[in-house]
Scaffold this motif. Structure first.
Motif, mmCIF file in Angstrom:
data_model
loop_
_atom_site.group_PDB
_atom_site.id
_atom_site.type_symbol
_atom_site.label_atom_id
_atom_site.label_comp_id
_atom_site.label_asym_id
_atom_site.label_seq_id
_atom_site.Cartn_x
_atom_site.Cartn_y
_atom_site.Cartn_z
ATOM 1 N N LYS A 210 -14.000 -57.271 19.256
ATOM 2 C CA LYS A 210 -14.587 -56.502 18.569
ATOM 3 C C LYS A 210 -15.914 -56.325 18.390
ATOM 4 C CE LYS A 210 -11.087 -59.673 15.223
ATOM 5 N NZ LYS A 210 -11.357 -60.890 14.194
ATOM 6 N N LYS A 211 -16.807 -56.979 18.974
ATOM 7 C CA LYS A 211 -17.962 -56.325 19.158
ATOM 8 C C LYS A 211 -18.928 -55.534 20.511
ATOM 9 C CE LYS A 211 -19.774 -60.591 17.268
ATOM 10 N NZ LYS A 211 -20.856 -62.081 17.525
ATOM 11 N N LEU A 212 -17.829 -55.563 21.255
ATOM 12 C CA LEU A 212 -17.931 -55.533 22.754
ATOM 13 C C LEU A 212 -17.285 -54.016 23.154
ATOM 14 C CD1 LEU A 212 -17.803 -58.062 25.407
ATOM 15 C CD2 LEU A 212 -19.953 -57.127 24.023
ATOM 16 N N VAL A 213 -15.990 -53.786 22.273
ATOM 17 C CA VAL A 213 -15.061 -52.367 22.380
ATOM 18 C C VAL A 213 -14.812 -52.368 20.838
ATOM 19 C CG1 VAL A 213 -13.003 -51.963 23.217
ATOM 20 C CG2 VAL A 213 -13.946 -53.378 24.377
ATOM 21 N N GLU A 214 -14.140 -52.625 20.258
ATOM 22 C CA GLU A 214 -13.717 -51.892 19.087
ATOM 23 C C GLU A 214 -14.836 -51.608 17.425
ATOM 24 O OE1 GLU A 214 -11.309 -54.675 16.773
ATOM 25 O OE2 GLU A 214 -10.041 -55.411 18.964
ATOM 26 N N ALA A 215 -15.354 -51.892 17.826
ATOM 27 C CA ALA A 215 -16.900 -51.623 17.313
ATOM 28 C C ALA A 215 -17.703 -50.340 17.876
ATOM 29 C CB ALA A 215 -17.902 -52.597 16.607
ATOM 30 N N TYR A 216 -17.131 -49.859 18.823
ATOM 31 C CA TYR A 216 -17.505 -48.172 18.932
ATOM 32 C C TYR A 216 -16.516 -47.204 19.194
ATOM 33 C CZ TYR A 216 -21.067 -51.212 21.574
ATOM 34 O OH TYR A 216 -22.233 -52.199 21.165
ATOM 35 N N GLN A 217 -17.159 -45.964 19.052
ATOM 36 C CA GLN A 217 -16.125 -44.979 18.863
ATOM 37 C C GLN A 217 -15.408 -44.648 20.357
ATOM 38 O OE1 GLN A 217 -18.306 -41.653 17.542
ATOM 39 N NE2 GLN A 217 -18.891 -42.132 15.436
ATOM 40 N N ASP A 218 -16.177 -45.583 21.461
ATOM 41 C CA ASP A 218 -15.277 -44.711 22.503
ATOM 42 C C ASP A 218 -14.385 -46.079 22.854
ATOM 43 O OD1 ASP A 218 -17.853 -46.625 23.377
ATOM 44 O OD2 ASP A 218 -18.462 -45.833 24.854
ATOM 45 N N ALA A 219 -13.856 -46.848 21.816
ATOM 46 C CA ALA A 219 -13.256 -47.834 22.261
ATOM 47 C C ALA A 219 -12.469 -47.863 23.367
ATOM 48 C CB ALA A 219 -13.185 -48.379 20.997
ATOM 49 N N ASP A 220 -11.745 -46.476 23.470
ATOM 50 C CA ASP A 220 -10.684 -46.767 23.855
ATOM 51 C C ASP A 220 -10.927 -47.126 25.755
ATOM 52 O OD1 ASP A 220 -9.074 -47.031 22.873
ATOM 53 O OD2 ASP A 220 -7.918 -44.521 22.370
ATOM 54 N N THR A 221 -12.128 -45.999 26.213
ATOM 55 C CA THR A 221 -13.452 -46.062 26.722
ATOM 56 C C THR A 221 -13.758 -47.663 27.641
ATOM 57 O OG1 THR A 221 -13.827 -43.834 26.930
ATOM 58 C CG2 THR A 221 -15.509 -44.971 28.528
ATOM 59 N N ARG A 222 -14.078 -47.475 26.789
ATOM 60 C CA ARG A 222 -14.666 -49.555 27.092
ATOM 61 C C ARG A 222 -13.601 -49.984 27.539
ATOM 62 N NH1 ARG A 222 -20.261 -51.146 24.993
ATOM 63 N NH2 ARG A 222 -21.314 -49.429 24.579
#
Length: 290
Positions: A210-222
């Motif tokens: 949730k902190k490393l991926v989902e919280a960012y706009q570029d979640a798919d890229t991360r």
């Protein structure tokens, strides 16, 4: 992540391999420790293998369909989870017999429930598919690791194809859980190899996602960046334990050296996996999705 939450059960193409099998614990022990073409030839001559090669996409979907049916029981793994589970079981420091690991396929929670087959023919068919898939993973990782790819699910998200790795990673973590003391030294020595697997395969990892991926706009890229770490990690983990199990004449000087890809053969050359097919019809075939 469950399929009820919207993950589409689209499967990536199956991998290449050498031998299918209806193997007992005794034969599995010899096969797992040897990992050689000679041991597979013995299985064929003994009549313990029905056919050559990996599961087709249709057979993968057949196995997945049974696992998700009422006969597969409520807590059965899906085919992606089985793939991750078997990858860990076949990669670890100690040989684990089918009589031990198979019960967790049917009941991933407690390893107690058994599947309900409608006939002896169905039972033999499902067990054959399961053992063939295990053989495929073992041979690919042992003899052709450069071709190994996990069997992930996929879904379409905002016009993009996204790999779904939760089930595979949960299966891998369950495989590790069958022998925690054996795995612990490598987990401590190379936590980076397990980072993505633990992120997607454990409850504590989901919180970190949730902190490393989902919280960012570029979640798919991360997300995809973590996904791309999984296959190389699986190859390196298997290579590490394989080197420690191998006879002295087969060991490599640096057992922790990452695996590098070998030159790809020509499309009309025989596939190096030993299937007898041309490379373009085997490991070199186009990767088509259903």
């Amino acid at each position: 992540m469950s399929r009820e939450a919207g993950w589409a059960p689209k499967l990536l193409p199956s991998r290449g391999g050498l031998v299918a099998g209806r193997a007992s614990d005794q034969h599995f022990d010899h096969w797992a420790m040897a990992g050689s073409a000679e041991s597979f030839s013995l299985l064929l001559k003994a009549g313990l293998c029905d056919r050559m090669g990996p599961l087709t996409n249709q057979e993968i979907e057949e196995l997945d369909g049974f696992l998700l049916s009422d006969g597969g029981r409520e807590n059965a793994m899906d085919v992606s989870g089985v793939d991750g589970f078997l990858c860990a079981v076949l990669s670890g420091p100690n040989v684990i017999m089918p009589s031990e690991w198979m019960r967790w396929v049917w009941d991933s929670a407690e390893g107690k429930q058994s599947p309900e087959f409608t006939s002896e023919k169905q039972a033999q068919r499902i067990l054959d598919l399961l053992m063939r898939h295990a053989n495929d993973i073992a041979v690919t990782l042992t003899q052709f690791p450069q071709y190994y790819e996990p069997l992930f699910l996929e879904r379409d998200h905002k016009g993009r194809t996204v790999s779904i790795v939760d089930e595979w990673c949960c299966g891998y973590v369950k495989g590790i859980a069958l022998d925690p003391p054996g795995w612990q030294p490598l987990i401590e020595a190379h936590p980076d190899w397990f980072e993505a697997i633990h992120l997607y395969g454990t409850e504590s990892g989901w919180d970190r996602l949730k902190k490393l991926v989902e919280a960012y706009q570029d979640a798919d890229t991360r997300h995809q960046a973590f996904v791309e770490l999984i296959a190389p990690a699986a190859r390196n983990i298997h290579a590490y334990w394989l080197a420690l199990r191998a006879p002295a004449r087969d060991t490599i000087a640096d057992t922790r050296r990452p695996i590098h890809k070998m030159p790809v053969p020509g499309r009309n050359d025989p596939c190096p996996c030993g299937s007898g097919k041309k490379f373009k019809h085997c490991h070199g075939a186009p990767k088509l999705l259903h």
